[in-house]
Design a protein around this motif. Sequence first.
Motif, mmCIF file in Angstrom:
data_model
loop_
_atom_site.group_PDB
_atom_site.id
_atom_site.type_symbol
_atom_site.label_atom_id
_atom_site.label_comp_id
_atom_site.label_asym_id
_atom_site.label_seq_id
_atom_site.Cartn_x
_atom_site.Cartn_y
_atom_site.Cartn_z
ATOM 1 N N PRO A 127 0.854 -1.273 -0.035
ATOM 2 C CA PRO A 127 -0.204 0.110 -0.174
ATOM 3 C C PRO A 127 0.939 1.318 0.001
ATOM 4 N N GLU A 128 1.008 1.772 -1.255
ATOM 5 C CA GLU A 128 2.017 2.971 -1.196
ATOM 6 C C GLU A 128 1.344 4.067 -2.136
ATOM 7 N N ALA A 129 0.102 4.088 -2.197
ATOM 8 C CA ALA A 129 -0.780 5.101 -2.802
ATOM 9 C C ALA A 129 -1.888 5.394 -1.992
ATOM 10 N N THR A 130 -2.520 6.864 -2.063
ATOM 11 C CA THR A 130 -3.748 7.101 -1.582
ATOM 12 C C THR A 130 -4.452 8.078 -2.578
ATOM 13 N N VAL A 131 -5.537 8.541 -2.184
ATOM 14 C CA VAL A 131 -6.409 9.521 -2.815
ATOM 15 C C VAL A 131 -6.562 10.634 -2.409
ATOM 16 N N HIS A 132 -7.121 11.625 -3.228
ATOM 17 C CA HIS A 132 -7.312 13.127 -2.719
ATOM 18 C C HIS A 132 -8.115 13.153 -1.721
ATOM 19 N N GLY A 133 -7.717 13.854 -0.601
ATOM 20 C CA GLY A 133 -8.404 13.914 0.582
ATOM 21 C C GLY A 133 -7.862 13.149 1.841
ATOM 22 N N ALA A 134 -7.197 11.893 1.488
ATOM 23 C CA ALA A 134 -6.699 11.005 2.344
ATOM 24 C C ALA A 134 -5.306 11.343 2.627
ATOM 25 N N ARG A 135 -4.783 10.911 3.838
ATOM 26 C CA ARG A 135 -3.337 10.825 3.882
ATOM 27 C C ARG A 135 -2.944 9.452 4.276
ATOM 28 N N THR A 136 -3.726 8.522 4.415
ATOM 29 C CA THR A 136 -3.027 7.142 4.760
ATOM 30 C C THR A 136 -2.930 6.459 3.408
ATOM 31 N N PRO A 137 -1.772 5.700 3.084
ATOM 32 C CA PRO A 137 -1.514 4.886 1.840
ATOM 33 C C PRO A 137 -2.348 3.571 2.034
ATOM 34 N N PHE A 138 -3.443 3.220 1.035
ATOM 35 C CA PHE A 138 -3.922 2.065 1.421
ATOM 36 C C PHE A 138 -4.246 1.157 -0.012
ATOM 37 N N LEU A 139 -3.841 1.727 -1.166
ATOM 38 C CA LEU A 139 -3.820 1.061 -2.406
ATOM 39 C C LEU A 139 -2.302 0.777 -2.900
ATOM 40 N N GLY A 140 -2.321 -0.214 -3.722
ATOM 41 C CA GLY A 140 -1.133 -0.532 -4.752
ATOM 42 C C GLY A 140 -0.875 0.788 -5.485
ATOM 43 N N LEU A 212 -10.703 3.076 -10.585
ATOM 44 C CA LEU A 212 -9.999 2.055 -11.359
ATOM 45 C C LEU A 212 -8.879 1.312 -10.669
ATOM 46 N N SER A 213 -8.192 2.131 -9.737
ATOM 47 C CA SER A 213 -7.341 1.657 -9.001
ATOM 48 C C SER A 213 -7.902 0.260 -7.844
ATOM 49 N N LEU A 214 -9.106 0.757 -7.672
ATOM 50 C CA LEU A 214 -9.636 -0.256 -6.884
ATOM 51 C C LEU A 214 -10.069 -1.435 -7.450
ATOM 52 N N LEU A 215 -10.350 -1.445 -8.546
ATOM 53 C CA LEU A 215 -10.561 -2.771 -9.676
ATOM 54 C C LEU A 215 -9.589 -3.595 -9.805
ATOM 55 N N ILE A 216 -8.423 -2.541 -10.113
ATOM 56 C CA ILE A 216 -6.930 -3.349 -10.369
ATOM 57 C C ILE A 216 -6.686 -4.080 -9.045
ATOM 58 N N GLN A 217 -7.081 -3.511 -7.632
ATOM 59 C CA GLN A 217 -6.592 -4.170 -6.528
ATOM 60 C C GLN A 217 -7.304 -5.565 -6.312
ATOM 61 N N VAL A 218 -8.507 -5.503 -6.795
ATOM 62 C CA VAL A 218 -9.303 -6.706 -6.610
ATOM 63 C C VAL A 218 -8.713 -7.978 -7.759
ATOM 64 N N LEU A 219 -8.456 -7.321 -9.033
ATOM 65 C CA LEU A 219 -8.171 -8.235 -10.103
ATOM 66 C C LEU A 219 -6.569 -8.748 -9.922
ATOM 67 N N THR A 220 -5.823 -8.175 -8.881
ATOM 68 C CA THR A 220 -4.523 -8.589 -8.544
ATOM 69 C C THR A 220 -4.442 -9.280 -7.074
ATOM 70 N N GLY A 221 -5.454 -9.403 -6.491
ATOM 71 C CA GLY A 221 -5.763 -9.471 -5.069
ATOM 72 C C GLY A 221 -6.683 -10.802 -4.846
ATOM 73 N N SER A 222 -7.863 -10.478 -4.430
ATOM 74 C CA SER A 222 -8.829 -11.758 -3.858
ATOM 75 C C SER A 222 -9.336 -12.300 -5.051
ATOM 76 N N LEU A 223 -9.181 -11.939 -6.206
ATOM 77 C CA LEU A 223 -9.708 -12.914 -7.537
ATOM 78 C C LEU A 223 -8.927 -14.164 -7.266
ATOM 79 N N PHE A 224 -7.612 -13.943 -7.109
ATOM 80 C CA PHE A 224 -6.903 -15.088 -7.011
ATOM 81 C C PHE A 224 -6.423 -15.735 -5.587
ATOM 82 N N GLY A 225 -7.082 -15.194 -4.378
ATOM 83 C CA GLY A 225 -6.547 -15.489 -3.407
ATOM 84 C C GLY A 225 -5.509 -14.635 -2.764
#
Length: 318
Positions: A127-140, A212-225
């Motif tokens: 988790p090295e990325a964050t979104v506008h308005g946030a301060r905590t990185p929670f996405l790849g 878009l990043s949230l979709l990618i997170q699932v495609l590279t994560g929980s989709l394959f366990g």
Amino acid sequence: MTTACTQADVPSMGIGRVVEHYLDGELRGKPSHGLAKFAFESQFFSQRIGPPRIQHERGAMAVVDGRREVGPLSADFAVRLAARKARRLGVGVVGMVNSQRYGILASWSEQIAEQGLVGLVTNTSRPEATVHGARTPFLGVNPVSFAFPTSDGPVGADMSTTLAPMGVLWEARRSGSSLPPGCFVDEYGAFTDDPVEARAAMVFGEHRGFALSLLIQVLTGSLFGFPMGEGVDTWSTGYTFIALDPTFAGQGEGHLAANASLVGAIRQAATRKGGAVRLPGEESKARAARARKTGRIELDAALYGRLQARAAGDFISD
């Protein structure tokens, strides 16, 4: 680079593939994913266990254990598997974990498209990325690349879902240079150009990029366990390779001409200042072609010194 691969015991049949992959990133004008990336990733080459293996397989989907293989070699394995499945079933979806990293993603989506298939390639990170308005990185950082075939060759794009890739931050910390403005935030969520203060990369496009990043997170994560968020580390990073065969839609090879016509129409679109609309990836390919024609490339002294050290068997010093 070839000598460095030999020093690190990269399989001789794969050395050319590894060198070409990182060189291509450099020539396309993506230095954070080119020779500097090679200089960094080469420290892990000797940690490979062996060639990748299929861990689970059912229908169009497969999960691959990369066995800590050198990144370009494990990616090549996954791409070939996805393409084989697409040829047989119309679609191939391959998730890979436990692999070393590679450079640009375009190499792999274009490799799929060169076989007449539509290719989509993506991966996550810690988790090295964050979104506008946030301060905590929670996405790849969640980069993505796609390519589709035409009768004149593949067309595609390769992009990060952050405003700048993390490689820019790593190199800025190494060299002591400033970060590009508006791309990274500090621990308080404020934009900073100080590589020491930076804590997260900013996702592009506000909530559109977030989605878009949230979709990618699932495609590279929980989709394959695979792990997501804080559970991701070097060896649990998820990589996804998708290949689609348009001939399964009952149109034969008609998609090649249709795609070429679309590209032609785009090129003929009117612009405010004249000239043609630039297709995604077009300038980077042209840049690489010009560099290959001259047979020369400019490197700063520090990077050249790092490459010389790797060739001498030193994979630690920077």
